[in-house]
Scaffold this motif. Structure first.
Motif, PDB file in Angstrom:
ATOM      1  N   ALA A   1      28.744  46.427  50.091  1.00  0.00           N
ATOM      2  CA  ALA A   1      28.114  45.156  50.457  1.00  0.00           C
ATOM      3  C   ALA A   1      27.933  45.059  51.968  1.00  0.00           C
ATOM      4  CB  ALA A   1      28.932  43.985  49.939  1.00  0.00           C
ATOM      5  N   ALA A   2      28.920  45.560  52.709  1.00  0.00           N
ATOM      6  CA  ALA A   2      28.843  45.511  54.167  1.00  0.00           C
ATOM      7  C   ALA A   2      27.802  46.485  54.712  1.00  0.00           C
ATOM      8  CB  ALA A   2      30.214  45.819  54.767  1.00  0.00           C
ATOM      9  N   SER A   3      27.424  47.475  53.899  1.00  0.00           N
ATOM     10  CA  SER A   3      26.486  48.511  54.373  1.00  0.00           C
ATOM     11  C   SER A   3      25.039  48.212  54.010  1.00  0.00           C
ATOM     12  CB  SER A   3      26.867  49.870  53.785  1.00  0.00           C
ATOM     13  OG  SER A   3      26.521  49.947  52.401  1.00  0.00           O
ATOM     14  N   ILE A   4      24.789  47.093  53.302  1.00  0.00           N
ATOM     15  CA  ILE A   4      23.428  46.803  52.874  1.00  0.00           C
ATOM     16  C   ILE A   4      22.572  46.434  54.078  1.00  0.00           C
ATOM     17  CG2 ILE A   4      21.944  45.281  51.502  1.00  0.00           C
ATOM     18  CD1 ILE A   4      24.256  44.938  49.547  1.00  0.00           C
ATOM     19  N   VAL A   5      21.518  47.171  54.254  1.00  0.00           N
ATOM     20  CA  VAL A   5      20.525  46.903  55.294  1.00  0.00           C
ATOM     21  C   VAL A   5      19.154  47.043  54.638  1.00  0.00           C
ATOM     22  CG1 VAL A   5      21.942  47.641  57.244  1.00  0.00           C
ATOM     23  CG2 VAL A   5      20.575  49.326  56.009  1.00  0.00           C
ATOM     24  N   PRO A   6      18.118  46.450  55.218  1.00  0.00           N
ATOM     25  CA  PRO A   6      16.793  46.555  54.600  1.00  0.00           C
ATOM     26  C   PRO A   6      16.346  47.996  54.352  1.00  0.00           C
ATOM     27  CG  PRO A   6      16.762  44.867  56.278  1.00  0.00           C
ATOM     28  CD  PRO A   6      18.093  45.553  56.391  1.00  0.00           C
ATOM     29  N   GLN A   7      16.823  48.930  55.185  1.00  0.00           N
ATOM     30  CA  GLN A   7      16.403  50.324  55.036  1.00  0.00           C
ATOM     31  C   GLN A   7      16.940  50.971  53.759  1.00  0.00           C
ATOM     32  OE1 GLN A   7      17.700  49.014  57.917  1.00  0.00           O
ATOM     33  NE2 GLN A   7      15.691  48.828  58.913  1.00  0.00           N
ATOM     34  N   LYS A   8      17.872  50.303  53.090  1.00  0.00           N
ATOM     35  CA  LYS A   8      18.364  50.810  51.805  1.00  0.00           C
ATOM     36  C   LYS A   8      17.646  50.150  50.634  1.00  0.00           C
ATOM     37  CE  LYS A   8      22.950  52.238  53.358  1.00  0.00           C
ATOM     38  NZ  LYS A   8      24.410  52.182  53.128  1.00  0.00           N
ATOM     39  N   ILE A   9      16.688  49.288  50.951  1.00  0.00           N
ATOM     40  CA  ILE A   9      15.904  48.593  49.923  1.00  0.00           C
ATOM     41  C   ILE A   9      14.472  49.110  50.000  1.00  0.00           C
ATOM     42  CG2 ILE A   9      15.278  46.358  48.945  1.00  0.00           C
ATOM     43  CD1 ILE A   9      18.289  46.668  49.333  1.00  0.00           C
ATOM     44  N   ARG A  10      13.879  49.361  48.851  1.00  0.00           N
ATOM     45  CA  ARG A  10      12.490  49.822  48.806  1.00  0.00           C
ATOM     46  C   ARG A  10      11.732  49.024  47.745  1.00  0.00           C
ATOM     47  NH1 ARG A  10       9.840  54.485  50.545  1.00  0.00           N
ATOM     48  NH2 ARG A  10      11.824  55.512  51.049  1.00  0.00           N
ATOM     49  N   LEU A  11      10.483  48.771  48.022  1.00  0.00           N
ATOM     50  CA  LEU A  11       9.614  48.153  47.038  1.00  0.00           C
ATOM     51  C   LEU A  11       9.354  49.142  45.919  1.00  0.00           C
ATOM     52  CD1 LEU A  11       7.702  45.738  46.329  1.00  0.00           C
ATOM     53  CD2 LEU A  11       5.916  46.973  47.575  1.00  0.00           C
TER      54      LEU A  11
ATOM     55  N   ILE B   1      11.771  46.116  54.423  1.00  0.00           N
ATOM     56  CA  ILE B   1      12.081  47.105  53.403  1.00  0.00           C
ATOM     57  C   ILE B   1      11.039  48.217  53.373  1.00  0.00           C
ATOM     58  CG2 ILE B   1      13.288  45.385  52.036  1.00  0.00           C
ATOM     59  CD1 ILE B   1      10.952  45.299  50.120  1.00  0.00           C
ATOM     60  N   LYS B   2      11.409  49.333  52.777  1.00  0.00           N
ATOM     61  CA  LYS B   2      10.508  50.467  52.664  1.00  0.00           C
ATOM     62  C   LYS B   2       9.479  50.207  51.567  1.00  0.00           C
ATOM     63  CE  LYS B   2      14.099  53.699  54.136  1.00  0.00           C
ATOM     64  NZ  LYS B   2      14.923  54.875  53.724  1.00  0.00           N
ATOM     65  N   LEU B   3       8.402  50.986  51.604  1.00  0.00           N
ATOM     66  CA  LEU B   3       7.298  50.749  50.690  1.00  0.00           C
ATOM     67  C   LEU B   3       7.266  51.771  49.560  1.00  0.00           C
ATOM     68  CD1 LEU B   3       4.411  49.921  53.196  1.00  0.00           C
ATOM     69  CD2 LEU B   3       5.904  48.331  51.964  1.00  0.00           C
ATOM     70  N   GLY B   4       6.793  51.307  48.412  1.00  0.00           N
ATOM     71  CA  GLY B   4       6.513  52.161  47.284  1.00  0.00           C
ATOM     72  C   GLY B   4       5.123  51.849  46.779  1.00  0.00           C
ATOM     73  N   VAL B   5       4.339  52.875  46.488  1.00  0.00           N
ATOM     74  CA  VAL B   5       2.971  52.718  45.996  1.00  0.00           C
ATOM     75  C   VAL B   5       2.915  53.251  44.568  1.00  0.00           C
ATOM     76  CG1 VAL B   5       0.572  53.475  46.285  1.00  0.00           C
ATOM     77  CG2 VAL B   5       1.939  52.862  48.291  1.00  0.00           C
ATOM     78  N   GLY B   6       2.272  52.494  43.687  1.00  0.00           N
ATOM     79  CA  GLY B   6       2.171  52.887  42.296  1.00  0.00           C
ATOM     80  C   GLY B   6       0.794  53.426  41.940  1.00  0.00           C
ATOM     81  N   ASP B   7       0.697  53.950  40.741  1.00  0.00           N
ATOM     82  CA  ASP B   7      -0.514  54.582  40.239  1.00  0.00           C
ATOM     83  C   ASP B   7      -0.920  53.876  38.949  1.00  0.00           C
ATOM     84  OD1 ASP B   7      -2.582  56.374  39.787  1.00  0.00           O
ATOM     85  OD2 ASP B   7      -1.282  58.070  39.298  1.00  0.00           O
ATOM     86  N   GLY B   8      -2.155  54.067  38.535  1.00  0.00           N
ATOM     87  CA  GLY B   8      -2.597  53.462  37.283  1.00  0.00           C
ATOM     88  C   GLY B   8      -4.012  53.870  36.946  1.00  0.00           C
ATOM     89  N   CYS B   9      -4.516  53.239  35.935  1.00  0.00           N
ATOM     90  CA  CYS B   9      -5.884  53.478  35.482  1.00  0.00           C
ATOM     91  C   CYS B   9      -6.597  52.129  35.406  1.00  0.00           C
ATOM     92  CB  CYS B   9      -5.869  54.145  34.110  1.00  0.00           C
ATOM     93  SG  CYS B   9      -7.497  54.432  33.404  1.00  0.00           S
ATOM     94  N   PRO B  10      -7.779  52.001  36.023  1.00  0.00           N
ATOM     95  CA  PRO B  10      -8.579  53.028  36.677  1.00  0.00           C
ATOM     96  C   PRO B  10      -8.030  53.417  38.046  1.00  0.00           C
ATOM     97  CG  PRO B  10      -9.686  50.922  36.839  1.00  0.00           C
ATOM     98  CD  PRO B  10      -8.488  50.698  35.963  1.00  0.00           C
TER      99      PRO B  10
END
Length: 320
Positions: free
Chosen positions: A57-67, A98-107
């Motif tokens: 809990a003490a180590s939680i920083v935004p850099q450990k969170i990703r979308l 926070i860090k970013l995550g990009v998703g894929d899909g159709c179309p």
């Protein structure tokens, strides 16, 4: 909030109100895994030593969170169109640090719009830096750190998968394959998704020369794949309870299998049901390097009116 948005902005995001609503924010069928994901983190707390929880809990920083990777802005979120969603949404997430995550899909516009949105963030940051330098702002050098993302691709046939990876290269810091999306039956049949072998995934890793993330580790078959492939990142996920897969929570799966996974993967990521600082602490205490959030960021973004308010729920981000 627009009445067309499909998230009800429930005080407790546990899947009860949107069970079975697909397209939408809900979980497949009765939404059981959605609900189990949320419950799971609370259930495993007694299994984690308090000292480890407190340290995590003490180590939680935004850099450990990703979308988490998100697509389907029109059908799942209820946004007016796909292309206009990602730029303000990623800006909102980036504003949280926070860090970013990009998703894929159709179309294809789902993936392409996500990639373009990350590029837009970088263009806007560059303009901001230029203006700040002109005004001799002391922190100008920090204003335009290029944004990169973990880009997650659906398990398309190999030639198409490699093509999509090439599209992602300008913004990717990790290349991932969303192996659990094979269980989205309608999409699998429509675009011929495949169960990927270790050899095929290794080909992708060598082609991109990027760290490989295998997303959707949630069954014996995926554990066997991880052991054979030895990816840079094993990403525990059941697609937020949105696909037909084994019944259970990602928290309990992680508790049961983390030691085995750590022998084969350099890092572990996890998503599914993370709704509090305690949940994230539990994930980190068990050995996750990153915790990924999807629905909490979407609902907060919608609640903010897409004005960039840096809040998740009430007040500051819940992980701080």
């Amino acid at each position: 909030m627009s009445a067309s948005y499909k998230c009800r902005l429930c005080a407790d995001c546990d899947g009860a109100a949107c069970a079975g609503e697909l397209p939408g924010m809900g979980g497949v069928f009765d939404g059981r895994n959605f609900s189990l994901n949320v419950e799971g983190w609370k259930k495993i707390l007694p299994s984690i030593p308090q000292e480890k929880l407190q340290e995590a809990a003490a180590s939680i920083v935004p850099q450990k969170i990703r979308l988490a990777p998100i697509t389907g802005a029109e059908e799942n979120v209820g946004w007016p169109d796909e292309e206009s969603f990602y730029a303000p949404f990623y800006a909102f997430a980036a504003g949280l640090g926070i860090k970013l995550g990009v998703g894929d899909g159709c179309p294809d516009n789902k993936l392409l719009a996500g990639i373009a949105a990350v590029q837009t963030l970088n263009q806007e940051a560059s303009l901001t830096k230029t203006a700040a330098v002109s005004n001799r702002a002391p922190d100008a050098a920090t204003l335009s750190t290029p944004k990169k993302a973990a880009v997650f691709l659906k398990p398309y046939p190999q030639e198409k998968l490699l093509e999509r990876a090439e599209w992602a290269m300008p913004v990717a810091e990790y290349i991932g394959v969303d192996i659990d999306s094979y269980n989205i039956v309608t999409m699998r049949n429509k675009v011929h998704l495949e169960k990927k072998t270790a050899a095929q995934l290794n080909e992708l890793r060598h082609a991109t020369k990027l760290p490989l993330v295998v997303k959707g580790v949630f069954a014996q078959e995926s554990l066997d794949l991880i052991e054979e492939l030895k990816p840079e990142v094993a990403y525990i996920s059941n697609h937020g309870g949105r696909v037909e897969t084994d019944i259970g929570s990602t928290a309990q799966f992680m508790l049961a299998n983390i030691a085995r996974i750590k022998k084969s993967a350099a890092a572990v990521w996890v998503d599914g049901g993370l709704r509090s600082k305690e949940d994230i602490a539990a994930a980190l205490a068990l050995g996750a390097e990153e915790a990924l959030l999807g629905r909490p960021i979407i609902s907060s973004f919608l609640e903010s009116g897409a004005k960039g308010s840096q809040s998740v729920g009430q007040g500051k981000p819940f992980w701080l």
